[in-house]
Design a protein around this motif. Structure first.
Motif, PDB file in Angstrom:
ATOM      1  N   SER C  46       3.568  -6.609 -11.497  1.00  0.00           N
ATOM      2  CA  SER C  46       3.184  -5.207 -11.684  1.00  0.00           C
ATOM      3  C   SER C  46       1.674  -5.084 -11.703  1.00  0.00           C
ATOM      4  O   SER C  46       1.104  -4.147 -11.141  1.00  0.00           O
ATOM      5  N   GLN C  94       8.927   1.706 -12.027  1.00  0.00           N
ATOM      6  CA  GLN C  94      10.155   1.036 -12.424  1.00  0.00           C
ATOM      7  C   GLN C  94      11.165   2.011 -13.021  1.00  0.00           C
ATOM      8  O   GLN C  94      12.312   2.069 -12.623  1.00  0.00           O
ATOM      9  N   ASP C 174       7.543  -0.506  -7.766  1.00  0.00           N
ATOM     10  CA  ASP C 174       7.644  -1.509  -8.820  1.00  0.00           C
ATOM     11  C   ASP C 174       9.055  -1.506  -9.375  1.00  0.00           C
ATOM     12  O   ASP C 174       9.418  -0.649 -10.170  1.00  0.00           O
ATOM     13  N   GLU C 175       9.864  -2.484  -8.962  1.00  0.00           N
ATOM     14  CA  GLU C 175      11.270  -2.569  -9.380  1.00  0.00           C
ATOM     15  C   GLU C 175      11.956  -1.219  -9.323  1.00  0.00           C
ATOM     16  O   GLU C 175      12.461  -0.723 -10.337  1.00  0.00           O
TER      17      GLU C 175
END
Ligand SMILES: Nc1ncnc2c1ncn2[C@@H]1O[C@H](COP(=O)(O)OP(=O)(O)OP(=O)(O)O)[C@@H](O)[C@H]1O
Ligand SMILES: [Mg+2]
Lengths: 294, 645, 253
Positions: C46, C94, C174-175
């Motif tokens: 990240s 995320q 990010d995810e």
């Protein structure tokens, strides 16, 4: 993260103090108390005014003869507060303006003389002082008229109604023409009621809001008139030396007199009559119980 | 191929950057305002202190305060009085408040909570003059009759009143801290078979410790700085109680000395300078409490923070525990003493034995029963708070309802308030409050935006934040004296609407700053990042993404500030008020205000009519302030329900 | 520097206060490809991805050295405007983070802050973006309802639409699927493949299969260091580094 076995001590102390408080509260509210110790007489609760009060200063000079007050004296910042405490406290003694006398408190005779307006006027009641207004230089315009109004029959009637001691009046007030603008009067909360009521009537008479009154205290009054932010300053005392140096042009005008009554609780059966010396001895802490004075 | 590198296309928006800078500097200015205020307060108070009529040592250590007669200016007994009254108040308030907070957040059902919580917050809305009258007329009489002492105006009365006044502050802040403990912690504990009570002790209280400490310190601050209520119930004899633990001795605090003597003192004389000395001393004491508080909180937070490395703290953890133990035992001792004084030797002994037995058996009592005992104690605490609130409210309503009428609200006072109504003080209060909020809101909100949105934590933000914290702990009477010295005398405003508005504004800026900061912080960081990620500037992000969801919090803060400003007497007493029946026509004229009107007619106007009017005024003042608070609470509840992330 | 590398990092080091989180990262991101970042939790994925759109600016005490070239310009230079970068490099987080506004306003937000207020234009942008994010059909009847009422998967696609609306060149994710169920995940994976045609995508993921399925290049990071970077196929089938192999085969730790 959790540790149940350790540090039970803390928990104990916590629970215990909570418990103790609970019990304290229960005891308090179940009225579980001892009886008053009647046979020990009645302790004197001395009530006076705050250090900045003009009434206190007068009392200190004329009753205490500049001796020290007892340190346990309760201090109040108004006549009303002194009255309140004396009316609810059996052993209390205090001093207030005559206007505050009613059935909730009892005024003691001083040297056998009753605290009444008539006795102050006659000069037999010994504790009284002047209430003043100050102007910066000789008053003119609205200020002059308002001061005249205060001196008139109408003005002195207000004085009497409010329980202060009137001066001999200058006769009925005569309305004049050509008053313009408005003035402010600032200062002592003791003089305030008279000024406020007189201003109300004065404004009604002229049909215009010529005079506005506000409190603030004697010092604020002197300061304001000295600095020019007010036209008239009210003070329940004479000028201090620092004030006469700062504002040398202030002119004093006596509004009326204020008799000061020594008051006790109506349930206090020990005394009816005190000498000035006895009052002094109560206030300097020589006497601490009413049975010493019986 | 991308080779035109001579001009970097990513460097652009000069104008926008300049705008951003301008906006930032505006917020910066509002932020440093707090520091400027605190320094100017210090400066002007110290300036008026000079020349102190005595040397500093005898000023601090002398025990005789006789500023007009024997001309002794010793403040030690006043300092001791302040500390003792506060100590007593805390002994009363801390257990009740923390018990109450635990009850509300952990035990009460949501229905019960939704009634009790606002009720306690309302307790915070009652103006201090109103507490004072209640204390003077009801409480002191009770103490006198129950304990058979000559007068009820005592240290005990002062501590009880201050304790009651501190309860809502401590309870609400502590409750917030307890509520903030993550649910996983609790569930983790319960899942291991701990009882609810064990979970409270072992997990919740330790995790919420920093918040609880903050709550207590705020409560102490409130108690130390309180003026109007305390001066009415303590008797104001400037003595140190003999023996020191004689809770039935009258006592005098620093604040009440200022409250009763400042108005009448000749400006420029020795007494005047000495009073400003008292104000400086009071400010110093509150500063010390505040700085300690900020520091202590910092240490606790650091200790709890997971990422921080171990650093050497002045207060090590063991020392903290020791301090806590010392305080607990002191408190216990005090309670025992109190018990002894009140109930006599026998009952105390029995209670001690029972207590000791319980203490001894604490491991033998089953956890279930222990929990029962604990919960009923907490329940008792909350019940006590409600009873107190009920008594005060019903007293004021009973005394005031008779005077209330439409005319009472709309007519100007006549014949010293004995006739007519209260329109001028009512409108005056509204004027004062409106002006104060108009000044304080932009500054408070601006400063908190600067603190939360524009800066990384650095020395400057620390100074600003500390400044705000100190301002928050500054007693209202100190603001009053500052306003008097600065606006009334130095700037020659005289007693005026504007002087009162600015003084009140200074007083409520920290309240607004704090609540706004909290509201801004509660907006999740992810929203800001989401906004930045699509190319929004900082100001755009603040205006479009951060401020809208924070608005209810900010409004709540503003309303709490309004409520506080409406009920305060001390700051306006020396700056703005006049016992008048006119409406002001300019900002430079004085105004009447409800708390002041109440104070004057109940203390300086004799007769039953005045008493009646005073009851009505008190009720209107109470309703007004409670009205503001209720609106704040309603807004908060409404948004708590509708706002979900 | 290869010509089709849209982002190149050079000796990139990053500290959070005293703690160094990235060590000498040197890598290139190819245009119109999907690059996956994998590695154990806390390894700095990240952190790295947030460097690309200067999102670390908002974090206190974060210090960066080295360079990141975007289209040949170093975006870490102090005179570079982060706002301009973010208009060109979008980001999806995320956890879905829609604003507490309507669905429409969420998507229109980026355009509005750029000063576009023309209703027609905005309508157009909103519709196009939602369609690209494969959300249009599900929300076209409720554009003016709060975005908070959407499901997690829908919220995430809304966030994707939000970042597409400003027409960036690169999208950082990010995810993006960590909070989603397999069906929603599949939808977003399809979406990524679709997006590749017009955009460059960088994705952080913990899901090996996902990385293998969607990405063209894969970078493996460990303890703040870039251990290995290469063709996805090569990384998964024939890793050069032992650390990479351990991680991919699950023998890690
Ligand atoms: N704001 C911050 N302040 C201090 N340290 C941070 C911060 N953010 C991340 N770190 C630290 O930097 C390191 C890298 O964190 P990062 O979030 O980049 O890891 P990650 O690879 O994304 O992990 P995950 O897969 O769990 O999301 C970690 O050790 C983390 O603790
Ligand atoms: Mg991560």
């Amino acid at each position: 993260m959790i540790d149940i076995q350790k540090k039970t001590k803390k928990e104990g102390i916590f629970a215990l103090s909570l418990l103790a408080i609970l019990m304290l509260v229960i005891t308090l509210f179940s009225g579980c108390t001892q009886t008053n110790n009647e046979n020990q007489g009645l302790p004197i609760v001395v009530v006076g005014r705050d250090s900045a009060s003009g009434t206190r200063e007068f009392f200190w000079e004329h009753v205490m003869k500049k001796g020290n007050f007892t340190t346990t004296m309760l201090e109040k910042n108004s006549n009303g507060a002194v009255h309140q405490t004396v009316s609810t406290t059996q052993g209390a003694i205090g001093y207030v303006g005559l206007g505050y006398l009613d059935e909730e408190v009892k005024a003691v005779k001083i040297n056998g003389i009753e605290a009444t307006v008539a006795n102050v006027v006659a000069g037999t009641y010994p504790i009284s002082r002047a209430l003043n207004m100050y102007t910066n230089g000789e008053p003119t315009g609205i200020a002059l008229e308002f001061l005249k109004y205060l001196d008139s029959t109408e003005g002195q009637a207000i004085v009497e109604d409010e329980g202060f001691v009137p001066k001999t009046s200058t006769g009925s007030y005569v309305k004049v023409d050509g008053l313009l603008g408005s003035i402010t009067i600032v200062g002592s909360t003791t003089v305030l009621p008279i000024a406020q009521l007189a201003a109300e009537d004065f404004n009604t008479l002229y049909g215009e809001n010529l005079v506005a009154v506000s409190g603030g205290g004697s010092s604020v009054g002197v300061q304001s008139v000295g600095e020019g932010s007010a036209i008239i300053g009210m003070a329940s005392r004479e000028l201090k030396s620092s004030e006469t140096t700062s504002y040398p042009n202030l002119v004093k005008h006596i509004v009326c007199n204020d008799g000061i009554a020594i008051i006790i609780n109506p349930e206090n059966t020990y005394v009816e009559d005190l000498t000035l010396e006895q009052v002094q001895d109560i206030y300097d802490g020589t006497y601490t119980n009413w049975d010493e004075l019986e | 191929m991308n080779t035109k590198k001579i001009i970097n296309p990513l460097i652009s928006g000069k104008k926008r950057k300049r705008n951003e800078k301008a906006i930032k500097s505006v917020f910066f200015l509002t932020a440093i305002f707090g520091i400027i205020i605190i320094f100017s307060i210090l400066f002007f108070l110290i300036r008026e202190t000079y020349p102190l009529p005595t040397d500093i040592w005898s000023f601090l250590s002398g025990t005789i305060w006789s500023p007009t007669e024997s001309l002794q200016f010793g403040t030690f007994s006043l300092t001791v009085g302040t500390l003792l009254v506060t100590l007593g108040a805390m002994i009363i308030a801390i257990p009740i408040s923390i018990g109450g907070a635990l009850f509300i957040s952990e035990i009460a059902s949501s229905r019960v909570r939704s009634i009790i919580k606002p009720a306690i917050e309302l307790l915070a809305g009652i103006p201090s003059v109103v507490y004072g009258f209640f204390g003077l007329i009801i409480l002191t009489t009770w103490i006198k009759d129950i304990f058979g002492v000559p007068t009820g105006e005592t240290w005990l009365a002062g501590s009880i009143i201050l304790g009651i006044m501190a309860i809502p502050t401590i309870t609400t802040v502590a409750e917030d801290a307890i509520k903030a403990v993550p649910r996983e912690f609790k569930e983790g504990s319960l899942a291991m078979g701990a009882t609810k009570w064990q979970t409270i002790q072992k997990v919740i209280i330790p995790s919420a410790l920093s918040g609880i400490t903050a709550a207590i310190i705020l409560g102490i601050g409130r108690a130390v700085g309180e003026t109007m209520a305390i001066l009415m119930v303590c008797g104001n004899a400037a003595i140190i109680p003999t023996p020191l633990w004689n809770i039935f001795s009258p006592i005098r605090t620093l604040t009440s000395t200022l409250g009763i003597e400042t108005a009448e003192v000749p400006v420029g004389g020795p007494h005047y300078h000495a009073l400003f000395g008292v104000a400086v001393l009071l400010l110093m004491i509150t500063l010390i409490i505040n700085i300690t508080a900020v520091y202590l909180l910092g240490t606790i937070q650091k200790r709890q923070g997971a990422t921080s490395k171990k650093k050497k703290h002045l207060f090590s953890i063991t020392l903290l525990i020791k301090i806590k133990k010392i305080f607990t035992s002191l408190g216990l001792l005090f309670i025992l003493l109190l018990l002894y004084l009140i109930t006599g030797l026998l009952i105390t002994a029995i209670l001690v034995i029972i207590g000791g037995l319980l203490w001894f058996m604490r491991n033998k009592i089953s956890q279930k029963n222990l929990q029962k005992i604990a919960f009923s104690t907490l329940g008792a605490a909350i019940l006590l708070i409600i009873v107190i609130l009920g008594i005060i409210l019903s007293y004021i309503i009973i005394n005031g309802a008779g005077a209330l009428s439409w005319e009472f609200l709309t007519e100007a006072p006549k014949r010293l308030g004995r006739e007519g109504g209260i329109s001028t003080p009512l409108i005056g209060t509204l004027y004062l409050v409106a002006g104060a909020i108009a000044i304080a809101l932009p500054i408070g909100v601006g400063a908190s935006i600067y603190l939360t949105e524009y800066t990384k934590e650095n020395t400057l933000t620390k100074i600003i934040r500390t400044g705000a914290d100190l301002l928050n702990g500054t007693p209202s009477i100190v603001f009053g004296l500052f306003g008097f010295a600065f606006f009334v005398l130095y700037l020659k405003f005289g007693f005026s609407l504007i002087a009162g508005q600015i003084t009140l504004a200074f007083m409520i800026i920290p309240t607004i700053l704090r609540t706004t900061e909290e509201a801004l912080r509660s907006v999740p960081q992810s929203l800001r990042e989401g906004s930045y990620a699509v190319g929004a500037t900082r100001w755009q992000t603040i205006r479009r993404v951060v401020l809208p969801p924070a608005a209810p919090g900010i409004i709540t803060g503003a309303i709490l500030g309004i409520g506080r400003a409406a009920g305060e007497t001390a700051p306006i007493m020396f700056t703005a008020v006049a016992f008048s029946s006119f409406f002001p026509t300019s900002l430079l004229e004085p105004v009447n205000a409800l708390p002041y009107h109440l104070f004057i007619i109940s203390t300086n106007v004799p007769g039953a009519a005045a008493k009646n009017a005073a009851g009505g005024t008190a009720l209107v003042l109470l309703l007004l302030v409670i009205g503001f608070y209720s609106i704040a609470i309603l807004i908060r509840n409404h948004y708590q329900k509708t706002m979900k992330w | 520097m290869t010509s089709n590398q849209i982002i190149t990092t050079k000796n990139l080091n990053l500290w959070y206060g005293e703690k160094q989180a990235l060590f000498d990262i040197n890598m290139g991101i190819y245009a119109n490809k999907i690059t996956a970042l994998i590695g154990p939790s806390g390894c700095g994925k990240s952190t790295l991805i947030r460097c690309f759109n200067r999102m670390n600016d908002v974090i206190d005490k974060c210090r960066i050295t080295g360079s990141i070239y975007f289209n040949g310009n170093d975006i870490l230079q102090t005179n570079t405007d982060a706002v301009e970068i973010r208009k060109k490099i979008g980001m999806v987080f995320q956890k879905p983070n829609p604003f507490p506004k309507t669905i429409y306003e969420n998507v229109a937000y980026g355009s509005r802050v750029q000063g576009i207020n023309d209703k027609k234009k905005l309508d157009d942008i909103v519709e196009k973006s939602l369609k690209k994010a494969a959300l249009w059909d599900e929300v076209k009847d409720r554009l003016y309802e709060s975005a908070m009422g959407l499901s997690g998967g829908q919220q995430q696609r809304l966030c994707i639409a939000r970042s597409l609306a400003i027409e960036p060149e690169i999208i950082l994710m990010d995810e993006p699927c960590s909070a989603l169920d397999p069906i929603a995940t599949a939808k977003i994976e399809d979406l990524m493949t679709e997006l590749k045609k017009t955009y460059t995508v960088i994705i952080v993921t913990h899901n090996m299969q996902q990385a293998a399925r969607v990405s063209d290049y894969t970078a493996y990071m460990y303890l703040g260091k870039l251990i290995e970077f290469g063709d996805t196929e090569q990384i998964f089938e024939n890793p050069k580094q032992e650390l990479t192999e351990n991680y991919i085969t699950g023998r890690f730790g």
